[in-house]
Design an enzyme around this catalytic site. Structure first.
Site, PDB file in Angstrom:
ATOM      1  N   SER A 161      -3.506  14.852 -13.160  1.00 29.24           N
ATOM      2  CA  SER A 161      -4.798  14.784 -13.851  1.00 29.24           C
ATOM      3  C   SER A 161      -5.182  16.182 -14.308  1.00 29.24           C
ATOM      4  O   SER A 161      -4.787  17.163 -13.665  1.00 29.24           O
ATOM      5  CB  SER A 161      -5.873  14.267 -12.880  1.00 29.24           C
ATOM      6  OG  SER A 161      -7.169  14.477 -13.422  1.00 29.24           O
ATOM      7  N   ASN A 169       2.115   6.202 -10.483  1.00 26.32           N
ATOM      8  CA  ASN A 169       0.833   6.148 -11.194  1.00 26.32           C
ATOM      9  C   ASN A 169      -0.350   5.733 -10.312  1.00 26.32           C
ATOM     10  O   ASN A 169      -1.475   6.139 -10.571  1.00 26.32           O
ATOM     11  CB  ASN A 169       0.977   5.180 -12.381  1.00 26.32           C
ATOM     12  CG  ASN A 169      -0.360   4.741 -12.929  1.00 26.32           C
ATOM     13  OD1 ASN A 169      -1.003   5.469 -13.683  1.00 26.32           O
ATOM     14  ND2 ASN A 169      -0.816   3.560 -12.529  1.00 26.32           N
ATOM     15  N   TYR A 189      -9.567  14.784  -4.617  1.00 27.81           N
ATOM     16  CA  TYR A 189      -8.750  14.291  -5.740  1.00 27.81           C
ATOM     17  C   TYR A 189      -8.020  15.441  -6.429  1.00 27.81           C
ATOM     18  O   TYR A 189      -6.820  15.353  -6.728  1.00 27.81           O
ATOM     19  CB  TYR A 189      -9.688  13.565  -6.714  1.00 27.81           C
ATOM     20  CG  TYR A 189      -9.039  12.891  -7.889  1.00 27.81           C
ATOM     21  CD1 TYR A 189      -8.458  11.626  -7.766  1.00 27.81           C
ATOM     22  CD2 TYR A 189      -9.044  13.495  -9.144  1.00 27.81           C
ATOM     23  CE1 TYR A 189      -7.894  10.990  -8.863  1.00 27.81           C
ATOM     24  CE2 TYR A 189      -8.487  12.862 -10.245  1.00 27.81           C
ATOM     25  CZ  TYR A 189      -7.913  11.615 -10.105  1.00 27.81           C
ATOM     26  OH  TYR A 189      -7.357  10.985 -11.199  1.00 27.81           O
ATOM     27  N   ILE A 233      -9.759   8.897 -19.388  1.00 28.08           N
ATOM     28  CA  ILE A 233      -9.128   7.731 -19.998  1.00 28.08           C
ATOM     29  C   ILE A 233      -9.962   6.487 -19.681  1.00 28.08           C
ATOM     30  O   ILE A 233     -10.453   6.330 -18.558  1.00 28.08           O
ATOM     31  CB  ILE A 233      -7.680   7.548 -19.466  1.00 28.08           C
ATOM     32  CG1 ILE A 233      -6.886   8.870 -19.512  1.00 28.08           C
ATOM     33  CG2 ILE A 233      -6.956   6.442 -20.236  1.00 28.08           C
ATOM     34  CD1 ILE A 233      -6.729   9.500 -20.882  1.00 28.08           C
ATOM     35  N   ALA A 274      -5.137  16.715  -4.306  1.00 24.07           N
ATOM     36  CA  ALA A 274      -3.978  15.812  -4.366  1.00 24.07           C
ATOM     37  C   ALA A 274      -3.254  15.945  -5.702  1.00 24.07           C
ATOM     38  O   ALA A 274      -2.022  15.999  -5.752  1.00 24.07           O
ATOM     39  CB  ALA A 274      -4.431  14.360  -4.158  1.00 24.07           C
ATOM     40  N   LYS A 275      -4.011  16.004  -6.802  1.00 24.84           N
ATOM     41  CA  LYS A 275      -3.388  16.051  -8.133  1.00 24.84           C
ATOM     42  C   LYS A 275      -2.726  17.401  -8.390  1.00 24.84           C
ATOM     43  O   LYS A 275      -1.712  17.473  -9.092  1.00 24.84           O
ATOM     44  CB  LYS A 275      -4.423  15.727  -9.214  1.00 24.84           C
ATOM     45  CG  LYS A 275      -4.955  14.292  -9.156  1.00 24.84           C
ATOM     46  CD  LYS A 275      -3.855  13.264  -9.330  1.00 24.84           C
ATOM     47  CE  LYS A 275      -4.388  11.846  -9.486  1.00 24.84           C
ATOM     48  NZ  LYS A 275      -3.304  10.848  -9.559  1.00 24.84           N
ATOM     49  N   ASP A 327       0.857  -1.185   0.000  1.00 22.12           N
ATOM     50  CA  ASP A 327       0.000   0.000   0.000  1.00 22.12           C
ATOM     51  C   ASP A 327       0.892   1.233   0.000  1.00 22.12           C
ATOM     52  O   ASP A 327       1.611   1.482   0.965  1.00 22.12           O
ATOM     53  CB  ASP A 327      -0.887  -0.048   1.262  1.00 22.12           C
ATOM     54  CG  ASP A 327      -1.756   1.191   1.402  1.00 22.12           C
ATOM     55  OD1 ASP A 327      -1.744   2.059   0.503  1.00 22.12           O
ATOM     56  OD2 ASP A 327      -2.458   1.287   2.430  1.00 22.12           O
TER      57      ASP A 327
END
Ligand code: NAP
Length: 242
Positions: free
Chosen positions: A141, A89, A154, A187, A157-158, A62
């Site tokens: 992203s 990734n 999200y 994607i 974080a990105k 993890d």
């Protein structure tokens, strides 16, 4: 320990990471993939990698757990002796409107998508500094660039990953380590399987969702061919953000 260059790819068992693993294997790399729990997908990808001549191994840990990461990366180094390319990734989503987003959803995404990259990069950068060479590709992203309703965790974080990419690029350039990011659009992977492709394609200038291979080719370009590129964020999104 082989003679070939080595790529370590987190989340390499499925989706974009799997396509990256295959692309690096085709470019004559030995490939180590990291996965969280889906043993079947990891084993299948390792078999595919071996079939094209890569001495591939899957490591289950993890990335959000620093101790597990340190033990896992130590095993990779023990087996391969070097790491030339790191593709950060692995990532998750826990989408919700902000007022409905609980701290567990916030923390899971930050701990995996941002702190996870810190955890994995730390021991790998240490090795790359000794090697005096290396290339890191961080999977950000478009959402980290433009934001998205329902993805405060999200996108934070990105976006954080983009700042980290630029800082590490400046810090590590003198040691011949390049650090870049990819900002994929939508994607076609398990992560996006709830989306209606036709509805999304309408808003994309290239009129289709991206395929994992579109991202993998860019990762290989940045890591292998882009010898004078560092600190950049490359949008691979069919023209969605221009
Ligand atoms: P995916 O199909 O859901 O695959 C995720 C991969 O990450 C799997 O290999 C999974 O392992 C691994 N993983 C997840 N959490 C982990 C953890 N804590 N520790 C170790 N491994 C972990 O995802 P994807 O769509 O290929 O996305 C890959 C990356 O691209 C992510 O960072 C994502 O945020 C980013 N991205 C995706 C899109 C998109 O449209 N798909 C767009 C922009 C950015 P298991 O198989 O064991 O679960």
């Amino acid at each position: 320990m082989g003679e070939k260059k080595v790529a370590l790819i987190t989340g390499g068992s499925r989706g974009i990471g799997r396509a990256c693993a295959l692309e690096f294997a085709k470019a004559d790399f030995d490939v180590a993939i990291v996965y969280a729990g889906n043993e079947e997908a990891a084993n299948k990808t390792v078999e595919e990698l071996k079939a094209i001549g890569s001495d591939a191994t899957a490591y289950k840990f993890d990335i959000a757990n620093e101790e597990e990461v340190n033990a896992g990366v130590a095993s990779v180094i023990e087996k391969y002796g070097r790491i030339d390319v790191l593709v950060n990734n692995a990532g998750i989503t826990r989408d919700n409107l902000f007022l409905r987003m609980n701290s567990a959803d916030w923390n899971a995404v930050i701990n995996t998508n941002l702190t996870g990259v810190y955890n994995v990069s730390k021991p790998v950068v240490k090795l790359m500094m000794k090697q005096r060479s290396g290339s890191i590709v961080n999977m950000s992203s478009i959402v980290g660039v433009m934001g998205n309703a329902g993805q405060a965790n999200y996108s934070a974080a990105k976006a954080g990953l983009i700042g980290m990419t630029k800082s590490l690029a400046k810090e590590l350039a003198s040691r011949n380590i390049r650090v870049n990011a990819i900002a994929p659009g939508f994607i076609n992977t398990d992560m996006t399987k709830g989306l209606d492709p036709e509805k999304f394609a309408e808003h994309i200038p290239l009129k289709r969702l991206g395929e994992p291979e579109d991202i993998a080719k860019t990762a290989k370009f940045l890591a292998v061919d882009g010898t004078y590129i560092t600190g950049q964020v490359i949008g691979v999104d069919g023209g969605l953000v221009v």
